[in-house]
Design a protein around this motif. Sequence first.
Motif, mmCIF file in Angstrom:
data_model
loop_
_atom_site.group_PDB
_atom_site.id
_atom_site.type_symbol
_atom_site.label_atom_id
_atom_site.label_comp_id
_atom_site.label_asym_id
_atom_site.label_seq_id
_atom_site.Cartn_x
_atom_site.Cartn_y
_atom_site.Cartn_z
ATOM 1 N N ALA A 256 67.388 19.719 66.334
ATOM 2 C CA ALA A 256 66.358 20.369 65.519
ATOM 3 C C ALA A 256 66.599 20.147 64.032
ATOM 4 N N LEU A 257 67.815 19.755 63.676
ATOM 5 C CA LEU A 257 68.152 19.620 62.265
ATOM 6 C C LEU A 257 67.385 18.488 61.592
ATOM 7 N N ASN A 258 67.363 17.305 62.214
ATOM 8 C CA ASN A 258 66.712 16.154 61.589
ATOM 9 C C ASN A 258 65.231 16.387 61.306
ATOM 10 N N PRO A 259 64.431 16.813 62.308
ATOM 11 C CA PRO A 259 63.019 17.046 61.994
ATOM 12 C C PRO A 259 62.810 18.134 60.955
ATOM 13 N N ALA A 260 63.655 19.159 60.954
ATOM 14 C CA ALA A 260 63.502 20.228 59.962
ATOM 15 C C ALA A 260 63.676 19.678 58.554
ATOM 16 N N ILE A 261 64.725 18.873 58.358
ATOM 17 C CA ILE A 261 64.973 18.306 57.030
ATOM 18 C C ILE A 261 63.909 17.272 56.690
ATOM 19 N N GLU A 262 63.451 16.499 57.683
ATOM 20 C CA GLU A 262 62.403 15.506 57.411
ATOM 21 C C GLU A 262 61.093 16.171 56.987
ATOM 22 N N ILE A 263 60.760 17.296 57.611
ATOM 23 C CA ILE A 263 59.539 18.011 57.212
ATOM 24 C C ILE A 263 59.671 18.516 55.777
ATOM 25 N N ILE A 264 60.844 19.104 55.465
ATOM 26 C CA ILE A 264 61.067 19.583 54.086
ATOM 27 C C ILE A 264 61.012 18.418 53.103
ATOM 28 N N SER A 265 61.626 17.277 53.478
ATOM 29 C CA SER A 265 61.628 16.122 52.574
ATOM 30 C C SER A 265 60.221 15.554 52.403
ATOM 31 N N ALA A 266 59.425 15.574 53.482
ATOM 32 C CA ALA A 266 58.042 15.091 53.364
ATOM 33 C C ALA A 266 57.245 15.957 52.400
ATOM 34 N N VAL A 267 57.481 17.281 52.452
ATOM 35 C CA VAL A 267 56.813 18.189 51.506
ATOM 36 C C VAL A 267 57.237 17.845 50.084
ATOM 37 N N GLY A 268 58.549 17.590 49.908
ATOM 38 C CA GLY A 268 59.042 17.246 48.574
ATOM 39 C C GLY A 268 58.438 15.953 48.048
ATOM 40 N N ILE A 269 58.322 14.948 48.930
ATOM 41 C CA ILE A 269 57.732 13.673 48.507
ATOM 42 C C ILE A 269 56.264 13.851 48.165
ATOM 43 N N SER A 270 55.547 14.669 48.924
ATOM 44 C CA SER A 270 54.128 14.925 48.648
ATOM 45 C C SER A 270 53.944 15.610 47.302
ATOM 46 N N ILE A 271 54.803 16.582 47.012
ATOM 47 C CA ILE A 271 54.717 17.271 45.713
ATOM 48 C C ILE A 271 54.973 16.276 44.586
ATOM 49 N N THR A 272 55.984 15.402 44.803
ATOM 50 C CA THR A 272 56.277 14.383 43.786
ATOM 51 C C THR A 272 55.094 13.430 43.615
ATOM 52 N N LEU A 273 54.446 13.078 44.730
ATOM 53 C CA LEU A 273 53.283 12.196 44.687
ATOM 54 C C LEU A 273 52.160 12.804 43.844
ATOM 55 N N ILE A 274 51.885 14.092 44.082
ATOM 56 C CA ILE A 274 50.815 14.771 43.331
ATOM 57 C C ILE A 274 51.164 14.823 41.851
ATOM 58 N N TYR A 275 52.403 15.199 41.545
ATOM 59 C CA TYR A 275 52.793 15.316 40.145
ATOM 60 C C TYR A 275 52.785 13.950 39.469
ATOM 61 N N ALA A 276 53.263 12.912 40.154
ATOM 62 C CA ALA A 276 53.288 11.570 39.569
ATOM 63 C C ALA A 276 51.875 11.083 39.269
ATOM 64 N N TYR A 277 50.935 11.420 40.164
ATOM 65 C CA TYR A 277 49.539 11.031 39.921
ATOM 66 C C TYR A 277 48.988 11.748 38.683
ATOM 67 N N ARG A 278 49.328 13.027 38.551
ATOM 68 C CA ARG A 278 48.826 13.819 37.432
ATOM 69 C C ARG A 278 49.327 13.306 36.093
ATOM 70 N N VAL A 279 50.606 12.883 36.071
ATOM 71 C CA VAL A 279 51.176 12.466 34.783
ATOM 72 C C VAL A 279 51.111 10.959 34.578
ATOM 73 N N GLY A 280 50.584 10.235 35.575
ATOM 74 C CA GLY A 280 50.353 8.805 35.410
ATOM 75 C C GLY A 280 51.596 7.940 35.460
ATOM 76 N N VAL A 281 52.465 8.206 36.443
ATOM 77 C CA VAL A 281 53.657 7.371 36.607
ATOM 78 C C VAL A 281 53.242 6.010 37.160
ATOM 79 N N GLU A 282 53.827 4.926 36.615
ATOM 80 C CA GLU A 282 53.478 3.586 37.060
ATOM 81 C C GLU A 282 53.968 3.346 38.496
ATOM 82 N N LEU A 283 53.289 2.387 39.190
ATOM 83 C CA LEU A 283 53.548 2.165 40.607
ATOM 84 C C LEU A 283 54.995 1.788 40.884
#
Length: 582
Positions: free
Chosen positions: A251-278
Amino acid sequence: MKRFRPFLGYLKPVKGTLIAALFCGLIFGAANGAGLPLMMKWVFPQIFAEDAVALTTMELLLVAAWLPLIFVIRGLSGYANVYLVQLAGVKVLERIRLDFFSKLQRLPLSFLQRQSSGDLISRGLADTNQLQFTLTFAANEIIRQPATLLGSIGFLVWVAFNERGVALVLVCLAVVPLCVLPIRFIGKKIVRRAQEVQTELGSITGRFSENLAAAREVRAFGLEEREVGKFSGISSALVRFQMKVVKYQQALNPAIEIISAVGISITLIYAYRVGVELESFLSLITALYLSYEPIKKLGGLNNELKKGSAALARIETVLNEPVTINDPADPQPFDQVRGDISMENVAFAYRGSELVLQDINVHIPAGTVCALVGPSGAGKSTFANLVPRFYEAAAGAVKIDGTDVRDVTLADLRRHIGIVSQESVLFDDTVYNNLLVSRPNATRQDVEAAARAAYAHDFIMSLPHGYDTVVGERGASLSGGQRQRLALARAFLRDAPILILDEATSALDSESEAFIQWALRELVVGKTVLIIAHRFSTIRDASMILVFDRGRVAARGTHAELLESSPLYKTLYNRQATLSSE
């Protein structure tokens, strides 16, 4: 890791191997954690960016070589790391098992009698194997994964700070601490389940051991189905506990992967807002993803430490058990023993039980054939076992020729004592080597002379390979009478001044008993003999008889004297005489 600190000493002999392994782990971590993000940041833009400068063929090859170079470094360092750690691991396992086995050889018989032999085998095999895996896994991952984590987070912080300052760094790392929560929760669940698994493994081994030892009885009483049913129950319990460990561990791996996916999504939204290059965003996401992978591995390390802790607790039961029977710091010489035995105010009790022997005051002159009789559980065997220090007297003193047995080394003491038990144990070795255990420096002529004295030479020569015939586990290929005659041959070969006979002729056919009685008459000449008698026919020639009752010497004397003076002795004698006549 504090729990394992006393056992880290096992890593010292392999520290050179481990240092090399850890160095390879650091290279792997750096190549894995920072190498791939660097490729996203600098290599791909040189090829795919719209404003990329045209590259020559050689420059293109050099840029493209970055990818296989990273993976070559990563692959070779990873391989060397794992190989060297496993090499250290098997050496650690060898030392742990050797120490465990060595401790079993030094622990008193009273400890071994309280334990299940199957459970001790499981501790020495399954638990030591688990501990070895935990120690080497920890030694490997505790460097390799933090190195990967630091490499990826270091790159992530550097790139994020250069792109948008502290704000982007905080967004990228905001979810990382949340990964600790499932690690802590699952770790608590695993430790209890792991203990249950190790205990059930001991039960499984114990069931195997008991069943194989009683193979004839199982078939004689038609217990096959019952035994299969019992084993099935224990096996099913083991499967249940194992699956509980798997449930929480996986159960540990999927739990951490779900948390990490949330973190990557938040980073994606913020990067789009501030215009980080590809290219910067791809390198950030790669570094962020690679930072979650070692967190998962460290979570797995935490789980592994919990399982190792459960195994360690079971091993420590043996390794930390005090050795109560030791050689003295300044041993006295013990040569030319006559065999005069005395016990002065001796008492003995098994741990946690009432006194088995008390107020024992006995003097057995050298050359005396002394029989020990009494009801079952009266203390006869315990009395005899105090002489070679198989047990340690709780009070009083046991002396041989006036020397306290605690003042001489165990090797010196036991070298002067021969023992023939009711159930003689032979090793899975040749007849010759089984006889040689009583006196390793004996010549071939000495061994054969002892066998002749025990009326064993003729049957030995009739075996397929004579003295070089392997007798099988516990002498399974021989009859009971043959095994007993080999035990007597050992006693002849040892030629010790003190001899302990634990009803050496019981449970034998009349022919075997006759051979052994003839041999015994010669064997006891000139020796101090303690005969633990269950049948009165074996004590007719005894010059002294001690009658035991409830841990005390209730009476002493010759056969004729005790028939007149001891009601207990007379009752025991008449009861057996009645049974014999029937």
